[in-house]
Design a protein around this motif. Sequence first.
Motif, PDB file in Angstrom:
ATOM      1  N   ASN A  67       0.812  -1.222   0.000  1.00 46.10           N
ATOM      2  CA  ASN A  67       0.000   0.000   0.000  1.00 46.10           C
ATOM      3  C   ASN A  67       0.845   1.272   0.000  1.00 46.10           C
ATOM      4  OD1 ASN A  67      -3.098  -0.675   0.396  1.00 46.10           O
ATOM      5  ND2 ASN A  67      -1.948  -2.169   1.606  1.00 46.10           N
ATOM      6  N   GLY A  68       2.129   1.129  -0.356  1.00 50.11           N
ATOM      7  CA  GLY A  68       3.004   2.287  -0.445  1.00 50.11           C
ATOM      8  C   GLY A  68       3.089   3.081   0.849  1.00 50.11           C
ATOM      9  N   ASN A  69       2.988   2.353   1.984  1.00 50.21           N
ATOM     10  CA  ASN A  69       3.023   2.997   3.304  1.00 50.21           C
ATOM     11  C   ASN A  69       1.991   4.120   3.432  1.00 50.21           C
ATOM     12  OD1 ASN A  69       5.009   1.324   4.351  1.00 50.21           O
ATOM     13  ND2 ASN A  69       6.680   2.713   3.834  1.00 50.21           N
ATOM     14  N   PHE A  70       0.952   4.042   2.613  1.00 50.56           N
ATOM     15  CA  PHE A  70      -0.146   5.009   2.649  1.00 50.56           C
ATOM     16  C   PHE A  70       0.333   6.452   2.482  1.00 50.56           C
ATOM     17  CE2 PHE A  70      -1.633   1.177   4.726  1.00 50.56           C
ATOM     18  CZ  PHE A  70      -2.863   0.978   4.103  1.00 50.56           C
ATOM     19  N   GLY A  71       1.442   6.586   1.764  1.00 52.28           N
ATOM     20  CA  GLY A  71       1.919   7.911   1.404  1.00 52.28           C
ATOM     21  C   GLY A  71       2.662   8.655   2.491  1.00 52.28           C
ATOM     22  N   ILE A  72       3.020   7.960   3.579  1.00 51.67           N
ATOM     23  CA  ILE A  72       3.796   8.602   4.637  1.00 51.67           C
ATOM     24  C   ILE A  72       5.006   7.733   4.976  1.00 51.67           C
ATOM     25  CG2 ILE A  72       1.876   9.900   5.637  1.00 51.67           C
ATOM     26  CD1 ILE A  72       1.546   7.761   7.715  1.00 51.67           C
ATOM     27  N   SER A  73       5.865   8.227   5.845  1.00 49.66           N
ATOM     28  CA  SER A  73       7.057   7.484   6.238  1.00 49.66           C
ATOM     29  C   SER A  73       6.704   6.507   7.364  1.00 49.66           C
ATOM     30  CB  SER A  73       8.149   8.456   6.707  1.00 49.66           C
ATOM     31  OG  SER A  73       9.275   7.752   7.182  1.00 49.66           O
ATOM     32  N   ILE A  74       6.881   5.210   7.097  1.00 46.47           N
ATOM     33  CA  ILE A  74       6.585   4.191   8.102  1.00 46.47           C
ATOM     34  C   ILE A  74       7.791   3.282   8.271  1.00 46.47           C
ATOM     35  CG2 ILE A  74       5.107   2.268   8.777  1.00 46.47           C
ATOM     36  CD1 ILE A  74       2.829   3.490   7.266  1.00 46.47           C
ATOM     37  N   HIS A  75       8.246   3.150   9.503  1.00 42.83           N
ATOM     38  CA  HIS A  75       9.375   2.281   9.835  1.00 42.83           C
ATOM     39  C   HIS A  75       8.855   1.064  10.605  1.00 42.83           C
ATOM     40  CE1 HIS A  75      12.258   5.603   8.950  1.00 42.83           C
ATOM     41  NE2 HIS A  75      11.234   6.341   9.347  1.00 42.83           N
ATOM     42  N   ILE A  76       9.576  -0.027  10.509  1.00 40.84           N
ATOM     43  CA  ILE A  76       9.220  -1.254  11.219  1.00 40.84           C
ATOM     44  C   ILE A  76      10.180  -1.455  12.388  1.00 40.84           C
ATOM     45  CG2 ILE A  76       9.146  -3.779  11.085  1.00 40.84           C
ATOM     46  CD1 ILE A  76       6.803  -2.479   9.719  1.00 40.84           C
ATOM     47  N   SER A  77       9.619  -1.698  13.573  1.00 40.26           N
ATOM     48  CA  SER A  77      10.416  -2.109  14.727  1.00 40.26           C
ATOM     49  C   SER A  77      10.176  -3.606  14.894  1.00 40.26           C
ATOM     50  CB  SER A  77       9.993  -1.341  15.989  1.00 40.26           C
ATOM     51  OG  SER A  77      10.802  -1.712  17.093  1.00 40.26           O
ATOM     52  N   ASP A  78      11.164  -4.402  14.546  1.00 36.90           N
ATOM     53  CA  ASP A  78      11.007  -5.853  14.419  1.00 36.90           C
ATOM     54  C   ASP A  78      11.222  -6.553  15.764  1.00 36.90           C
ATOM     55  OD1 ASP A  78      10.949  -8.505  13.636  1.00 36.90           O
ATOM     56  OD2 ASP A  78      12.139  -8.177  11.833  1.00 36.90           O
ATOM     57  N   GLU A  79      10.150  -7.105  16.301  1.00 34.72           N
ATOM     58  CA  GLU A  79      10.224  -7.857  17.555  1.00 34.72           C
ATOM     59  C   GLU A  79       9.923  -9.335  17.332  1.00 34.72           C
ATOM     60  OE1 GLU A  79       7.850  -6.104  20.674  1.00 34.72           O
ATOM     61  OE2 GLU A  79       8.330  -4.059  20.040  1.00 34.72           O
ATOM     62  N   ARG A  80      10.155  -9.814  16.113  1.00 31.83           N
ATOM     63  CA  ARG A  80       9.812 -11.202  15.818  1.00 31.83           C
ATOM     64  C   ARG A  80      10.642 -12.195  16.621  1.00 31.83           C
ATOM     65  NH1 ARG A  80       9.679 -11.101   9.340  1.00 31.83           N
ATOM     66  NH2 ARG A  80      11.271  -9.514   9.768  1.00 31.83           N
ATOM     67  N   ASN A  81      11.850 -11.813  17.028  1.00 33.85           N
ATOM     68  CA  ASN A  81      12.672 -12.721  17.831  1.00 33.85           C
ATOM     69  C   ASN A  81      12.251 -12.735  19.294  1.00 33.85           C
ATOM     70  OD1 ASN A  81      14.273 -13.514  15.673  1.00 33.85           O
ATOM     71  ND2 ASN A  81      15.759 -11.869  15.991  1.00 33.85           N
ATOM     72  N   GLU A  82      11.666 -11.632  19.757  1.00 32.09           N
ATOM     73  CA  GLU A  82      11.218 -11.554  21.155  1.00 32.09           C
ATOM     74  C   GLU A  82      10.167 -10.468  21.292  1.00 32.09           C
ATOM     75  OE1 GLU A  82      12.902 -10.891  25.729  1.00 32.09           O
ATOM     76  OE2 GLU A  82      14.141 -10.308  24.006  1.00 32.09           O
ATOM     77  N   LEU A  83       8.992 -10.861  21.751  1.00 27.30           N
ATOM     78  CA  LEU A  83       7.929  -9.897  22.001  1.00 27.30           C
ATOM     79  C   LEU A  83       8.271  -9.116  23.270  1.00 27.30           C
ATOM     80  CD1 LEU A  83       5.144  -8.838  21.157  1.00 27.30           C
ATOM     81  CD2 LEU A  83       4.122 -10.653  22.557  1.00 27.30           C
ATOM     82  N   LEU A  84       8.318  -7.789  23.167  1.00 26.63           N
ATOM     83  CA  LEU A  84       8.877  -6.968  24.241  1.00 26.63           C
ATOM     84  C   LEU A  84       7.830  -6.286  25.119  1.00 26.63           C
ATOM     85  CD1 LEU A  84      11.777  -5.331  22.215  1.00 26.63           C
ATOM     86  CD2 LEU A  84      11.916  -7.243  23.826  1.00 26.63           C
ATOM     87  N   ASP A  85       6.544  -6.528  24.862  1.00 24.55           N
ATOM     88  CA  ASP A  85       5.462  -5.872  25.593  1.00 24.55           C
ATOM     89  C   ASP A  85       5.494  -4.365  25.275  1.00 24.55           C
ATOM     90  OD1 ASP A  85       3.289  -5.436  27.306  1.00 24.55           O
ATOM     91  OD2 ASP A  85       4.098  -6.677  28.909  1.00 24.55           O
ATOM     92  N   THR A  86       4.580  -3.629  25.853  1.00 24.59           N
ATOM     93  CA  THR A  86       4.411  -2.230  25.454  1.00 24.59           C
ATOM     94  C   THR A  86       5.589  -1.348  25.866  1.00 24.59           C
ATOM     95  OG1 THR A  86       3.066  -2.001  27.456  1.00 24.59           O
ATOM     96  CG2 THR A  86       1.897  -2.302  25.369  1.00 24.59           C
ATOM     97  N   GLY A  87       6.082  -1.529  27.075  1.00 26.52           N
ATOM     98  CA  GLY A  87       7.215  -0.719  27.527  1.00 26.52           C
ATOM     99  C   GLY A  87       8.482  -1.048  26.775  1.00 26.52           C
ATOM    100  N   GLY A  88       8.740  -2.340  26.616  1.00 25.08           N
ATOM    101  CA  GLY A  88       9.919  -2.757  25.867  1.00 25.08           C
ATOM    102  C   GLY A  88       9.843  -2.329  24.412  1.00 25.08           C
ATOM    103  N   GLY A  89       8.614  -2.293  23.875  1.00 29.12           N
ATOM    104  CA  GLY A  89       8.441  -1.853  22.493  1.00 29.12           C
ATOM    105  C   GLY A  89       8.839  -0.402  22.303  1.00 29.12           C
ATOM    106  N   ILE A  90       8.433   0.453  23.248  1.00 31.55           N
ATOM    107  CA  ILE A  90       8.815   1.866  23.183  1.00 31.55           C
ATOM    108  C   ILE A  90      10.327   2.018  23.352  1.00 31.55           C
ATOM    109  CG2 ILE A  90       8.638   4.098  24.359  1.00 31.55           C
ATOM    110  CD1 ILE A  90       5.722   3.422  24.970  1.00 31.55           C
TER     111      ILE A  90
END
Length: 249
Positions: A67-90
């Motif tokens: 979808n072409g990132n819907f026309g804005i800048s979108i980055h991926i924070s990859d947690e596929r190796n370990e789910l970090l929960d909400t605090g760890g995600g930030i």
Amino acid sequence: MKAMIFAAGLGTRLKPLTNHTPKALIQVGGIPMLQHVILKLKEAGFTELVVNIHHLGEQISDFLQANGNFGISIHISDERNELLDTGGGIKKAESFFNGNEPFLVHNVDILSNVNLTSFYNFHSNTSNDVSLLVSKRDTNRYLLFNSNNHLCGWINTMTGETKPQNFIYDKEKYHPYAFSGIQMVSPSIFRTMNDYPYNRFSITDFYLQHCKDLQIGCCVPADFRMIDIGKPETLACANQFLNEMESKV
């Protein structure tokens, strides 16, 4: 304006729908949850997003690319190796939020009528490290704020459990509000977060442990409506909710 969308959840409440589809791509009104949130953020003026991924995360990456990132800048924070929960995600996404500009954090499974631009401006006009979007809706779990709208504690009204440790709830002293899953965060929290000895943790638990060290306030918008579409019973009602929101635009 920058924002983060929490899209890494396992979606266990929505099984079996999420056995082969990440929760973020479950459709509401024919549109994936993630797309609803992205378009709302884009409309509010947010131009740079980071989306964290875990369960079936490659599907989310492929969806954004298609979808072409819907026309804005979108980055991926990859947690596929370990789910970090909400605090760890930030915490993992800290490098994306360098500088002094506050950023919005939005759960992927929340639909609401909140004006995100107004919420951004609300936070920018305070000295808060964090501003939590809250409401007076019925729930069993409440964040507790003092008369200055400063976070002081949490209570589970079903069990009587309170946080942080040794916190005593006084209903005459504290105002109970339900958290919406939407918040504004200033990068100043990373000074405290980087000393936190964990990589995987709940952001709510972090706030409760550090509410004496950080200025954590709340915003209670008038006529606020929201729906948590991460549960089967509310997902079934989501189309009606969307129709009601659209009819009031």
